[in-house]
Design a protein around this motif. Structure first.
Motif, PDB file in Angstrom:
ATOM      1  N   LYS A  20      47.901   7.815  36.755  1.00 49.99           N
ATOM      2  CA  LYS A  20      47.722   6.576  36.197  1.00 49.99           C
ATOM      3  C   LYS A  20      46.336   6.054  36.231  1.00 49.99           C
ATOM      4  O   LYS A  20      45.804   5.391  35.478  1.00 49.99           O
ATOM      5  CB  LYS A  20      48.955   5.443  36.734  1.00 49.99           C
ATOM      6  CG  LYS A  20      50.235   5.925  36.542  1.00 49.99           C
ATOM      7  CD  LYS A  20      51.192   5.029  37.153  1.00 49.99           C
ATOM      8  CE  LYS A  20      52.520   5.195  36.860  1.00 49.99           C
ATOM      9  NZ  LYS A  20      53.638   4.462  37.755  1.00 49.99           N
ATOM     10  N   TYR A  24      43.694   4.509  33.757  1.00 48.99           N
ATOM     11  CA  TYR A  24      42.920   2.923  33.856  1.00 48.99           C
ATOM     12  C   TYR A  24      41.404   3.032  33.904  1.00 48.99           C
ATOM     13  O   TYR A  24      40.909   2.057  33.589  1.00 48.99           O
ATOM     14  CB  TYR A  24      43.361   2.445  35.473  1.00 48.99           C
ATOM     15  CG  TYR A  24      44.784   1.960  35.355  1.00 48.99           C
ATOM     16  CD1 TYR A  24      45.264   1.110  34.228  1.00 48.99           C
ATOM     17  CD2 TYR A  24      45.480   2.085  36.571  1.00 48.99           C
ATOM     18  CE1 TYR A  24      46.717   0.620  34.379  1.00 48.99           C
ATOM     19  CE2 TYR A  24      47.063   1.816  36.538  1.00 48.99           C
ATOM     20  CZ  TYR A  24      47.460   1.046  35.432  1.00 48.99           C
ATOM     21  OH  TYR A  24      48.809   0.683  35.444  1.00 48.99           O
ATOM     22  N   GLY A  88      44.913  -0.708  38.490  1.00 47.84           N
ATOM     23  CA  GLY A  88      45.111  -1.861  37.344  1.00 47.84           C
ATOM     24  C   GLY A  88      43.743  -1.995  37.169  1.00 47.84           C
ATOM     25  O   GLY A  88      42.635  -1.921  37.819  1.00 47.84           O
ATOM     26  N   HIS A  90      41.604  -4.487  33.957  1.00 50.60           N
ATOM     27  CA  HIS A  90      41.434  -5.454  32.716  1.00 50.60           C
ATOM     28  C   HIS A  90      40.130  -5.923  32.486  1.00 50.60           C
ATOM     29  O   HIS A  90      39.344  -6.295  33.364  1.00 50.60           O
ATOM     30  CB  HIS A  90      42.483  -6.553  33.165  1.00 50.60           C
ATOM     31  CG  HIS A  90      42.284  -7.676  31.811  1.00 50.60           C
ATOM     32  ND1 HIS A  90      43.024  -7.465  30.641  1.00 50.60           N
ATOM     33  CD2 HIS A  90      41.942  -9.044  31.768  1.00 50.60           C
ATOM     34  CE1 HIS A  90      42.894  -8.350  29.974  1.00 50.60           C
ATOM     35  NE2 HIS A  90      42.126  -9.509  30.480  1.00 50.60           N
ATOM     36  N   SER A 244      52.089   0.321  37.263  1.00 47.22           N
ATOM     37  CA  SER A 244      51.479   0.500  38.697  1.00 47.22           C
ATOM     38  C   SER A 244      52.291   0.165  39.939  1.00 47.22           C
ATOM     39  O   SER A 244      53.294  -0.487  39.698  1.00 47.22           O
ATOM     40  CB  SER A 244      50.539  -0.768  38.608  1.00 47.22           C
ATOM     41  OG  SER A 244      49.793  -1.017  39.672  1.00 47.22           O
ATOM     42  N   GLU A 247      52.592  -3.581  40.697  1.00 53.59           N
ATOM     43  CA  GLU A 247      53.733  -4.245  39.709  1.00 53.59           C
ATOM     44  C   GLU A 247      55.026  -3.688  39.561  1.00 53.59           C
ATOM     45  O   GLU A 247      55.229  -2.501  39.710  1.00 53.59           O
ATOM     46  CB  GLU A 247      53.238  -4.050  38.303  1.00 53.59           C
ATOM     47  CG  GLU A 247      51.683  -4.818  38.018  1.00 53.59           C
ATOM     48  CD  GLU A 247      51.674  -6.285  38.305  1.00 53.59           C
ATOM     49  OE1 GLU A 247      52.825  -6.811  38.354  1.00 53.59           O
ATOM     50  OE2 GLU A 247      50.780  -7.087  38.603  1.00 53.59           O
TER      51      GLU A 247
END
Length: 280
Positions: A20, A24, A88, A90, A244, A247
């Motif tokens: 993952k 990201y 993560g 963004h 994640s 989360e």
């Protein structure tokens, strides 16, 4: 057929080999990667002066230096046993009317000490073509959210029942979809399968809090604003999100309205066309 099977196996192997954190990384700005590594090293070394340089000249004050010293002293004690892993990312851009664009990049890292897991939140900003500057930093102990497992003792009755409900809903829709092809004379043969596989409304199950909630139609809010989700379809009535470790795992169940209506029509005589007249 053999070619199709090979493609499926290759795709499955590729997905299994992907971490993952690697996914990201695609959302991290290229010209920020060296800076974020330097920030993480400064945090691990509790280096106040190095962090101040990343914040910018405005942070070079005794007041801010004292606040930063207190923050670093309050971080979870102990050396980081693992290289921080990206959990993560963004990125957003806003355009100021008559001014320069403003870029925001938020990153979440996780690592661990000998006693606990550590979450690290970093936020960087950039105006126009200027270099990235550190805007916010935080590090604190956290408990990774449990994933779906039948061996670690976390499978409570509520989680087991919810998982069974989602799987049963998926099987019910698949069986109904297959059943539509058992009818020789069926009205709107193309539309029925599309109606059957679309689950709505959609409910979500939070694996960590063990609570169900309405996903769509619904309204949710956060620090960033209010979000309206009037239409969201769960294809085949089920979905699974494990994005994640910071989360919770989310199971989603779409009410199989199409499948229920199909079997209702079957009980009423079948969703079929009238029999064609036999020529004489």
């Amino acid at each position: 057929m053999r070619l199709f099977v090979c493609l499926v196996l290759v795709l499955a192997a590729g997905l299994a080999s992907c971490r993952k954190s690697d996914l990201y990384e695609n959302f991290v700005a290229e010209d920020l990667r060296e800076t974020r590594t330097s920030v993480l090293e400064a945090m691990e070394g509790r280096d106040t002066e190095a962090l101040i340089t990343h914040f910018g000249d405005w942070a070079d004050t005794e007041e801010f230096r004292g606040r930063l010293d207190a923050f670093l002293a309050g971080m979870p004690a102990g050396e980081w046993l693992d290289t921080p892993e990206l959990a993560g990312a963004h990125r957003s851009r806003s355009q100021v009317v008559g001014g320069q664009s403003l870029d925001n990049q938020s990153l979440v890292y996780i690592t661990r000490t000998g006693a606990e897991h550590v979450r690290i939140d970093l936020t960087f900003t950039r105006t126009g073509e200027q270099p990235w500057a550190l805007h916010h930093v935080n590090a604190y102990a956290f408990q990774p959210n449990p994933g779906i497992s039948f061996t670690d003792g976390t499978m409570t009755p509520v989680r087991l029942a919810s998982l069974a409900a989602v799987l049963a809903n998926f099987v019910f829709i698949v069986i109904t979809l297959i059943a539509t092809f058992r009818f020789r004379r069926i009205k709107r043969r193309i539309l029925w399968p599309l109606f059957i596989i679309a689950g709505f409304p959609v409910f979500g199950f939070n694996w960590t809090s063990e609570a169900w909630y309405l996903v769509a139609p619904g309204i949710s809010s956060s620090e960033a604003g209010v979000y309206f989700r009037f239409l969201e379809i769960a294809f085949f009535g089920a979905s699974f999100v494990d994005a994640s470790p910071v989360e919770p795992v989310i199971l989603e169940l779409g009410v199989p309205i199409g499948a229920i209506l199909f079997w209702y029509r079957v009980m009423r005589g079948g969703p079929t066309r009238k029999a064609e007249k036999v020529p004489r």
